[in-house]
Design an enzyme around this catalytic site. Structure first.
Site, PDB file in Angstrom:
ATOM      1  N   ILE A   1     -21.130  12.439 -25.277  1.00 37.30           N
ATOM      2  CA  ILE A   1     -21.519  11.241 -24.532  1.00 37.30           C
ATOM      3  C   ILE A   1     -20.432  10.837 -23.537  1.00 37.30           C
ATOM      4  O   ILE A   1     -20.725  10.479 -22.388  1.00 37.30           O
ATOM      5  CB  ILE A   1     -21.812  10.080 -25.502  1.00 37.30           C
ATOM      6  CG1 ILE A   1     -22.981  10.448 -26.429  1.00 37.30           C
ATOM      7  CG2 ILE A   1     -22.142   8.795 -24.738  1.00 37.30           C
ATOM      8  CD1 ILE A   1     -23.102   9.557 -27.643  1.00 37.30           C
TER       9      ILE A   1
ATOM     10  N   LYS B   1      -7.750  21.813 -23.435  1.00 41.09           N
ATOM     11  CA  LYS B   1      -8.942  22.401 -24.029  1.00 41.09           C
ATOM     12  C   LYS B   1     -10.237  21.819 -23.466  1.00 41.09           C
ATOM     13  O   LYS B   1     -11.328  22.225 -23.867  1.00 41.09           O
ATOM     14  CB  LYS B   1      -8.918  22.209 -25.544  1.00 41.09           C
ATOM     15  CG  LYS B   1      -7.767  22.921 -26.235  1.00 41.09           C
ATOM     16  CD  LYS B   1      -7.777  22.661 -27.725  1.00 41.09           C
ATOM     17  CE  LYS B   1      -6.618  23.374 -28.416  1.00 41.09           C
ATOM     18  NZ  LYS B   1      -6.587  23.089 -29.883  1.00 41.09           N
TER      19      LYS B   1
ATOM     20  N   TYR C   1     -18.301   5.446 -42.021  1.00 40.07           N
ATOM     21  CA  TYR C   1     -18.729   5.437 -40.621  1.00 40.07           C
ATOM     22  C   TYR C   1     -19.506   4.159 -40.305  1.00 40.07           C
ATOM     23  O   TYR C   1     -19.189   3.449 -39.350  1.00 40.07           O
ATOM     24  CB  TYR C   1     -19.598   6.657 -40.316  1.00 40.07           C
ATOM     25  CG  TYR C   1     -20.145   6.663 -38.906  1.00 40.07           C
ATOM     26  CD1 TYR C   1     -19.297   6.849 -37.818  1.00 40.07           C
ATOM     27  CD2 TYR C   1     -21.502   6.471 -38.648  1.00 40.07           C
ATOM     28  CE1 TYR C   1     -19.775   6.843 -36.515  1.00 40.07           C
ATOM     29  CE2 TYR C   1     -21.998   6.465 -37.362  1.00 40.07           C
ATOM     30  CZ  TYR C   1     -21.131   6.654 -36.290  1.00 40.07           C
ATOM     31  OH  TYR C   1     -21.619   6.642 -35.004  1.00 40.07           O
TER      32      TYR C   1
ATOM     33  N   LYS D   1     -18.230   0.974 -37.823  1.00 42.81           N
ATOM     34  CA  LYS D   1     -18.960   0.530 -36.639  1.00 42.81           C
ATOM     35  C   LYS D   1     -19.377  -0.932 -36.766  1.00 42.81           C
ATOM     36  O   LYS D   1     -19.408  -1.671 -35.767  1.00 42.81           O
ATOM     37  CB  LYS D   1     -20.180   1.423 -36.412  1.00 42.81           C
ATOM     38  CG  LYS D   1     -19.828   2.829 -35.923  1.00 42.81           C
ATOM     39  CD  LYS D   1     -19.120   2.809 -34.578  1.00 42.81           C
ATOM     40  CE  LYS D   1     -18.982   4.200 -33.986  1.00 42.81           C
ATOM     41  NZ  LYS D   1     -18.344   4.194 -32.656  1.00 42.81           N
TER      42      LYS D   1
ATOM     43  N   VAL E   1     -28.123  11.286 -30.924  1.00 39.06           N
ATOM     44  CA  VAL E   1     -27.798  12.198 -29.828  1.00 39.06           C
ATOM     45  C   VAL E   1     -27.413  13.572 -30.368  1.00 39.06           C
ATOM     46  O   VAL E   1     -26.662  13.697 -31.335  1.00 39.06           O
ATOM     47  CB  VAL E   1     -26.649  11.631 -28.965  1.00 39.06           C
ATOM     48  CG1 VAL E   1     -26.508  12.442 -27.683  1.00 39.06           C
ATOM     49  CG2 VAL E   1     -26.893  10.159 -28.640  1.00 39.06           C
TER      50      VAL E   1
ATOM     51  N   THR F   1     -25.252  15.739 -29.875  1.00 39.00           N
ATOM     52  CA  THR F   1     -23.894  16.214 -29.624  1.00 39.00           C
ATOM     53  C   THR F   1     -23.463  17.055 -30.825  1.00 39.00           C
ATOM     54  O   THR F   1     -24.162  17.133 -31.838  1.00 39.00           O
ATOM     55  CB  THR F   1     -22.930  15.022 -29.486  1.00 39.00           C
ATOM     56  OG1 THR F   1     -23.005  14.236 -30.700  1.00 39.00           O
ATOM     57  CG2 THR F   1     -23.294  14.151 -28.299  1.00 39.00           C
TER      58      THR F   1
END
Length: 253
Positions: A15, A41, A158, A162, A191, A193
């Site tokens: 993102i 990288k 997690y 948040k 998403v 990702t």
């Protein structure tokens, strides 16, 4: 179009990269300060910077006090005179464990990266944001941090990290309102990702009944990054303090 200066964390992929790409392509007059833990990288990011010429890549390890302490000197090197928009995107998500089983170090890692680092970086950027009138603070959050729309699947550290970030967004929206800041949390959606795909597989292991739902709402990093950027572009004074979804609707805290 008058260009703006954006400071975006965690831009080497996913993102953060897509938000950087959106603003870089939107106007050659924009300047995007794109941070990465190891720019050597960040091949796609370096390619974008070489192609468009308006992306400045700086090293930032958001969990390191020393690295955060170098932000001023990094900005001075690239001649930045004020920041319009701060996008706190860098995050980790690897706590698909029941609360009762989640080790202390996992909690601390998620709090350090997801809850505290965005604020510690803001403390360094604050004086630079005051040099501009735009004053937008955007914290990339997650539906996992919503207490109202709680989904009963293990995300422990997690989700809690948040939710803690969301609290800071609310508090900052009151603290900085008189100075003209617009402070929001934004959910980027489900998403695909690298981090999102890992989360998807872990959630499905624990909650197989959620697989079809996750597939049905999943979007690509480019879709998410583009729509999040458009949310940022359209922020109004009345949005201050809100938790917004990538599709421009309001997300419940």
């Amino acid at each position: 179009m008058t260009g703006q200066t954006y400071f975006v964390t965690g831009t080497n992929r996913g993102i953060g990269f897509e938000i950087t790409k959106y603003y870089s392509n939107l106007s050659k007059d924009n300047k995007i300060i794109a941070t990465a833990r190891d720019p050597s990288k960040a091949d796609k990011l370096k390619e974008l910077a070489a192609k468009n010429g308006n992306v400045e890549i700086i090293t930032l390890e958001t969990t390191s006090d020393k690295s955060i302490g170098l932000i001023d000197s990094e900005l001075a090197k690239i001649g930045v005179d004020g920041i319009d928009v701060y996008v706190a995107n860098a995050a980790i998500s690897d706590s698909y464990i029941n609360v009762i089983d989640c080790p202390k170090e996992v909690w601390l890692d998620h709090y350090t990266v997801n809850s505290l680092a965005p604020i510690l970086v803001l403390q360094k950027l604050y004086k630079h944001l005051l040099k501009k009138e735009t004053r937008k603070l955007v914290f990339i959050s997650s539906g996992a941090g919503s207490l109202t729309r709680f989904v009963p699947t293990p995300v422990s550290a997690y989700g809690q990290s948040k939710a803690a970030l969301n609290f800071s967004v609310l508090e900052l929206s009151h603290e900085l309102k008189q100075e003209g800041f617009k402070v929001v949390a934004v959910s980027p959606g489900v998403v695909s990702t690298d981090m999102g795909n890992h989360g998807h597989s872990e959630i499905v292991k624990n909650s197989p009944h959620l697989e079809d739902l996750l597939k049905s709402v999943s979007i690509t990093p480019e879709e998410s990054g583009t729509q999040v950027a458009q949310v940022i572009d359209n922020l109004k004074e009345e949005d201050n303090g809100k938790f917004l979804n990538y599709d421009h609707t309001e997300y419940p805290y």
